[in-house]
Design an enzyme around this catalytic site. Structure first.
Site, mmCIF file in Angstrom:
data_model
loop_
_atom_site.group_PDB
_atom_site.id
_atom_site.type_symbol
_atom_site.label_atom_id
_atom_site.label_comp_id
_atom_site.label_asym_id
_atom_site.label_seq_id
_atom_site.Cartn_x
_atom_site.Cartn_y
_atom_site.Cartn_z
ATOM 1 N N GLU A 43 52.010 65.394 44.399
ATOM 2 C CA GLU A 43 52.024 63.991 44.810
ATOM 3 C C GLU A 43 51.457 63.126 43.688
ATOM 4 O O GLU A 43 50.489 63.488 43.037
ATOM 5 C CB GLU A 43 51.196 63.815 46.088
ATOM 6 C CG GLU A 43 51.203 62.385 46.616
ATOM 7 C CD GLU A 43 50.397 62.212 47.898
ATOM 8 O OE1 GLU A 43 50.663 61.247 48.626
ATOM 9 O OE2 GLU A 43 49.504 63.039 48.165
ATOM 10 N N LYS A 112 57.501 58.711 51.985
ATOM 11 C CA LYS A 112 56.452 59.176 52.897
ATOM 12 C C LYS A 112 56.483 58.378 54.200
ATOM 13 O O LYS A 112 56.367 57.153 54.200
ATOM 14 C CB LYS A 112 55.097 59.038 52.202
ATOM 15 C CG LYS A 112 53.922 59.659 52.925
ATOM 16 C CD LYS A 112 52.688 59.537 52.023
ATOM 17 C CE LYS A 112 51.487 60.281 52.568
ATOM 18 N NZ LYS A 112 50.344 60.198 51.603
ATOM 19 N N CYS A 153 52.147 65.084 51.756
ATOM 20 C CA CYS A 153 50.712 65.073 52.069
ATOM 21 C C CYS A 153 50.418 64.862 53.561
ATOM 22 O O CYS A 153 50.531 65.776 54.356
ATOM 23 C CB CYS A 153 50.020 64.016 51.203
ATOM 24 S SG CYS A 153 48.218 64.238 51.080
#
Length: 276
Positions: A43, A112, A153
């Protein structure tokens, strides 16, 4: 093909974008020489992680960083999961993962979905939503080996995303991620093993290397977990490449031995995708 080599690049991130990209490409080449067919970056591989950095480092896709990824994917003839970068589009910023095929083509782009907004008193407070906008779609891509589902994440905390990917035929889930020194030791491995066992898939996470001087200190420990919940490979905190040979026969055996997909009570419950 029933097996292939996966590589996760745990990159040390600096404040100089061009250096980060150059070093990432160097590690990608090294992974390819070791037989990796799918390679993932961490990331925010081209930028320090933090709300104050996202606007400064943001790029269009395609753009400077992703063009380099396209070129190195083609050079090495690999599938390249480009970790994530801050992406600018139509006046908004996103935390975005771009995936490139062996011919350099952009195969997938994932923004995301779940933004990292947490407040653990006395330990960590962070709000991605101060600068970033959430994505609103799922993203998978096909390889000759298997179908791959993408998350970033904090997305790993949401079991529904992984379940939907499994329903869509994914056998490998990849989460570029940067957990921290509060959530990392408590939840990083636990969540990976949970998603793997719940959905009988391989789960891989690619973290930045730890930098104790950074404003946000990443946990590190990039990991590969098999569908039985076993950790196959795991980095420490330092810069490294993690390799794991993914055995899809093992996945098929586990699904046959414990056939949870056939045993689900769809007459009683369901996890469904409301938007493609």
């Amino acid at each position: 093909m029933t097996s292939f080599r996966l590589a996760l690049i745990q990159l040390q991130i600096s404040s100089i974008k061009s250096d980060n990209v150059t070093r990432a490409c160097s590690f990608i080449r090294e992974a390819a020489t070791q037989g990796a067919k799918i390679v993932s970056l961490p990331e925010c591989f081209n930028s320090p992680y933090g709300a104050k950095y996202f606007p400064e480092y943001a790029e269009k896709i395609p753009g400077e960083s992703t063009q380099k990824l396209s070129e190195v994917a083609k050079e090495c003839s690999i599938y390249l999961i480009g970790g994530s970068i801050p992406e600018e589009d139509a006046g908004k910023l996103y935390n975005t993962c771009a995936v490139f095929g062996p011919d350099g083509t952009l195969l997938a782009k994932y923004r995301k979905i779940h933004l990292f907004d947490i407040d653990v008193p006395g330990k960590i407070t962070f709000q991605e939503s101060k600068t970033l906008s959430p994505g609103d779609s799922f993203s998978t891509f096909d390889t000759p080996y298997c179908r791959v589902g993408l998350g970033i994440c904090y997305d790993m905390r949401f079991a529904e995303l992984a379940q939907i990917y499994a329903q869509r035929g994914c056998q490998l889930l990849v989460y570029p991620g940067a957990f921290n020194l509060t959530t990392g030791p408590a939840h990083w491995e636990l969540l990976q093993r949970s998603r793997a066992v719940d959905n009988q898939v391989y789960v891989a996470t690619a973290s930045p290397a730890r930098d104790d001087k950074a404003s946000y200190v990443a946990w590190g420990h990039s990991t590969v977990v098999n569908p039985w919940g076993e950790v196959l490979a795991k980095a420490g905190t330092e810069e490294a490449i993690v390799y794991s040979d993914i055995d899809l026969k093992k996945l098929a055996e586990i699904r046959q031995q414990i056939p949870v997909f056939r045993q689900k009570r769809s007459d009683l419950y369901a996890v469904e995708m409301k938007k493609p």
